[in-house]
Design a protein around this motif. Structure first.
Motif, PDB file in Angstrom:
ATOM      1  N   GLY A   3       4.467 -36.368 -21.963  1.00 51.36           N
ATOM      2  CA  GLY A   3       4.191 -35.200 -21.311  1.00 51.36           C
ATOM      3  C   GLY A   3       2.677 -34.564 -21.520  1.00 51.36           C
ATOM      4  N   GLY A   4       2.755 -33.546 -22.026  1.00 54.91           N
ATOM      5  CA  GLY A   4       1.515 -33.014 -22.009  1.00 54.91           C
ATOM      6  C   GLY A   4       0.812 -32.528 -20.670  1.00 54.91           C
ATOM      7  N   TRP A   6      -0.410 -33.495 -18.282  1.00 56.48           N
ATOM      8  CA  TRP A   6       0.048 -34.450 -17.017  1.00 56.48           C
ATOM      9  C   TRP A   6       1.748 -34.340 -16.708  1.00 56.48           C
ATOM     10  N   PHE A   7       2.488 -33.642 -17.275  1.00 62.06           N
ATOM     11  CA  PHE A   7       3.852 -33.538 -17.141  1.00 62.06           C
ATOM     12  C   PHE A   7       4.198 -33.312 -15.760  1.00 62.06           C
ATOM     13  N   GLN A   8       3.640 -32.339 -15.392  1.00 64.63           N
ATOM     14  CA  GLN A   8       4.238 -31.821 -13.749  1.00 64.63           C
ATOM     15  C   GLN A   8       3.756 -33.054 -12.925  1.00 64.63           C
ATOM     16  N   GLU A   9       2.441 -33.479 -13.006  1.00 60.01           N
ATOM     17  CA  GLU A   9       2.037 -34.570 -12.361  1.00 60.01           C
ATOM     18  C   GLU A   9       3.035 -35.797 -12.093  1.00 60.01           C
ATOM     19  N   VAL A  10       3.341 -36.193 -13.167  1.00 64.29           N
ATOM     20  CA  VAL A  10       4.105 -37.445 -13.792  1.00 64.29           C
ATOM     21  C   VAL A  10       5.586 -37.021 -13.335  1.00 64.29           C
ATOM     22  N   PHE A  11       6.189 -36.187 -13.887  1.00 65.65           N
ATOM     23  CA  PHE A  11       7.485 -35.861 -13.766  1.00 65.65           C
ATOM     24  C   PHE A  11       8.093 -34.907 -12.733  1.00 65.65           C
ATOM     25  N   GLY A  12       7.219 -33.859 -12.539  1.00 67.17           N
ATOM     26  CA  GLY A  12       7.669 -32.786 -11.654  1.00 67.17           C
ATOM     27  C   GLY A  12       7.786 -31.519 -12.462  1.00 67.17           C
ATOM     28  N   SER A  13       8.363 -30.534 -11.939  1.00 65.68           N
ATOM     29  CA  SER A  13       8.726 -29.270 -12.509  1.00 65.68           C
ATOM     30  C   SER A  13       9.520 -29.673 -13.678  1.00 65.68           C
ATOM     31  N   PRO A  14       9.274 -28.789 -15.011  1.00 70.67           N
ATOM     32  CA  PRO A  14      10.249 -29.228 -16.049  1.00 70.67           C
ATOM     33  C   PRO A  14      11.149 -28.136 -15.820  1.00 70.67           C
ATOM     34  N   GLU A  15      11.390 -27.433 -14.756  1.00 67.79           N
ATOM     35  CA  GLU A  15      12.590 -26.786 -14.496  1.00 67.79           C
ATOM     36  C   GLU A  15      13.536 -27.742 -13.759  1.00 67.79           C
ATOM     37  N   LYS A  49       8.772 -27.443 -24.157  1.00 72.45           N
ATOM     38  CA  LYS A  49       7.776 -26.862 -23.156  1.00 72.45           C
ATOM     39  C   LYS A  49       6.583 -26.231 -23.956  1.00 72.45           C
ATOM     40  N   ASP A  50       5.400 -26.558 -23.735  1.00 73.34           N
ATOM     41  CA  ASP A  50       4.169 -26.139 -24.385  1.00 73.34           C
ATOM     42  C   ASP A  50       4.219 -26.430 -25.852  1.00 73.34           C
ATOM     43  N   CYS A  51       4.555 -27.656 -26.241  1.00 68.42           N
ATOM     44  CA  CYS A  51       4.675 -27.866 -27.359  1.00 68.42           C
ATOM     45  C   CYS A  51       3.701 -29.168 -28.326  1.00 68.42           C
ATOM     46  N   ILE A  52       3.059 -29.786 -27.074  1.00 67.33           N
ATOM     47  CA  ILE A  52       2.073 -30.620 -27.483  1.00 67.33           C
ATOM     48  C   ILE A  52       0.712 -30.094 -27.435  1.00 67.33           C
ATOM     49  N   PRO A  53       0.133 -29.755 -28.614  1.00 71.28           N
ATOM     50  CA  PRO A  53      -1.297 -29.197 -28.538  1.00 71.28           C
ATOM     51  C   PRO A  53      -2.472 -29.809 -27.819  1.00 71.28           C
ATOM     52  N   GLN A  54      -3.122 -29.480 -27.168  1.00 72.70           N
ATOM     53  CA  GLN A  54      -4.474 -30.143 -26.520  1.00 72.70           C
ATOM     54  C   GLN A  54      -5.407 -29.128 -26.323  1.00 72.70           C
ATOM     55  N   TYR A  55      -6.592 -29.845 -26.499  1.00 77.11           N
ATOM     56  CA  TYR A  55      -7.867 -29.074 -26.629  1.00 77.11           C
ATOM     57  C   TYR A  55      -8.272 -29.097 -24.971  1.00 77.11           C
ATOM     58  N   TYR A  56      -9.076 -27.814 -24.676  1.00 79.68           N
ATOM     59  CA  TYR A  56      -9.607 -27.711 -23.430  1.00 79.68           C
ATOM     60  C   TYR A  56     -11.006 -28.681 -23.412  1.00 79.68           C
ATOM     61  N   MET A  57     -11.543 -28.749 -22.134  1.00 79.50           N
ATOM     62  CA  MET A  57     -12.853 -29.588 -21.950  1.00 79.50           C
ATOM     63  C   MET A  57     -13.848 -29.145 -22.569  1.00 79.50           C
ATOM     64  N   GLY A  58     -14.491 -29.885 -23.314  1.00 72.15           N
ATOM     65  CA  GLY A  58     -15.646 -28.983 -23.928  1.00 72.15           C
ATOM     66  C   GLY A  58     -15.564 -28.953 -25.425  1.00 72.15           C
ATOM     67  N   HIS A  59     -14.135 -28.991 -26.058  1.00 72.44           N
ATOM     68  CA  HIS A  59     -13.614 -28.502 -27.233  1.00 72.44           C
ATOM     69  C   HIS A  59     -14.709 -29.121 -28.300  1.00 72.44           C
ATOM     70  N   PHE A  60     -14.662 -30.473 -28.355  1.00 72.94           N
ATOM     71  CA  PHE A  60     -15.506 -30.968 -29.458  1.00 72.94           C
ATOM     72  C   PHE A  60     -16.954 -30.553 -29.451  1.00 72.94           C
ATOM     73  N   ARG A  61     -17.359 -30.359 -28.357  1.00 70.60           N
ATOM     74  CA  ARG A  61     -19.077 -29.850 -28.138  1.00 70.60           C
ATOM     75  C   ARG A  61     -19.085 -28.326 -28.918  1.00 70.60           C
ATOM     76  N   LYS A  62     -18.086 -27.432 -28.605  1.00 69.85           N
ATOM     77  CA  LYS A  62     -17.958 -26.338 -29.376  1.00 69.85           C
ATOM     78  C   LYS A  62     -17.950 -26.255 -30.581  1.00 69.85           C
ATOM     79  N   VAL A  63     -17.084 -27.017 -31.219  1.00 78.73           N
ATOM     80  CA  VAL A  63     -16.995 -27.402 -32.620  1.00 78.73           C
ATOM     81  C   VAL A  63     -18.235 -27.886 -33.467  1.00 78.73           C
ATOM     82  N   GLU A  64     -18.649 -28.796 -32.706  1.00 74.63           N
ATOM     83  CA  GLU A  64     -20.019 -29.248 -33.056  1.00 74.63           C
ATOM     84  C   GLU A  64     -21.024 -28.036 -33.298  1.00 74.63           C
TER      85      GLU A  64
END
Length: 108
Positions: A3-4, A6-15, A49-64
């Protein structure tokens, strides 16, 4: 675990996705990726639901950039843990060890 973002794109609605659909996808992944062809003797499907932590685009640049500011201003601060360098336990241990090595100036 599947999941993560792309869950909805791959599997459809979690509901509306069924346990059978998720089990079929997991079984197929085990077959194609690991070569296991026998049917599982026991299964358990749970949708978290909402349990796989994911960083936003640009996260590593911000941390750097934050680490650059800390170093530039000679602050006694270390950014460690899953919020910065990886969400797994191994990542957290590694970032803690790296921070400790930097503090004492030698390999631990």
């Amino acid at each position: 675990m599947m999941g993560g973002a792309w869950f909805q794109e791959v599997f459809g609605s979690p509901e509306t996705v069924t346990d059978e659909c998720l089990l079929a996808r997991a079984t197929e992944a085990v077959r194609s990726q690991l070569g296991v062809t026998s049917a599982p003797c026991w299964t358990w499907v749970a949708l978290q639901k909402d349990c796989i932590p994911q960083y936003y685009m640009g996260h590593f640049r911000k941390v750097e950039y934050m680490r650059h500011l800390i170093k530039e201003n000679n602050l006694s601060l270390s950014l460690i843990g899953s919020s910065y360098d990886g969400v797994s336990v191994n990542d957290v241990i590694f970032s803690g060890r790296t921070a400790a090595e930097e503090l004492i100036g030698a390999a631990v």
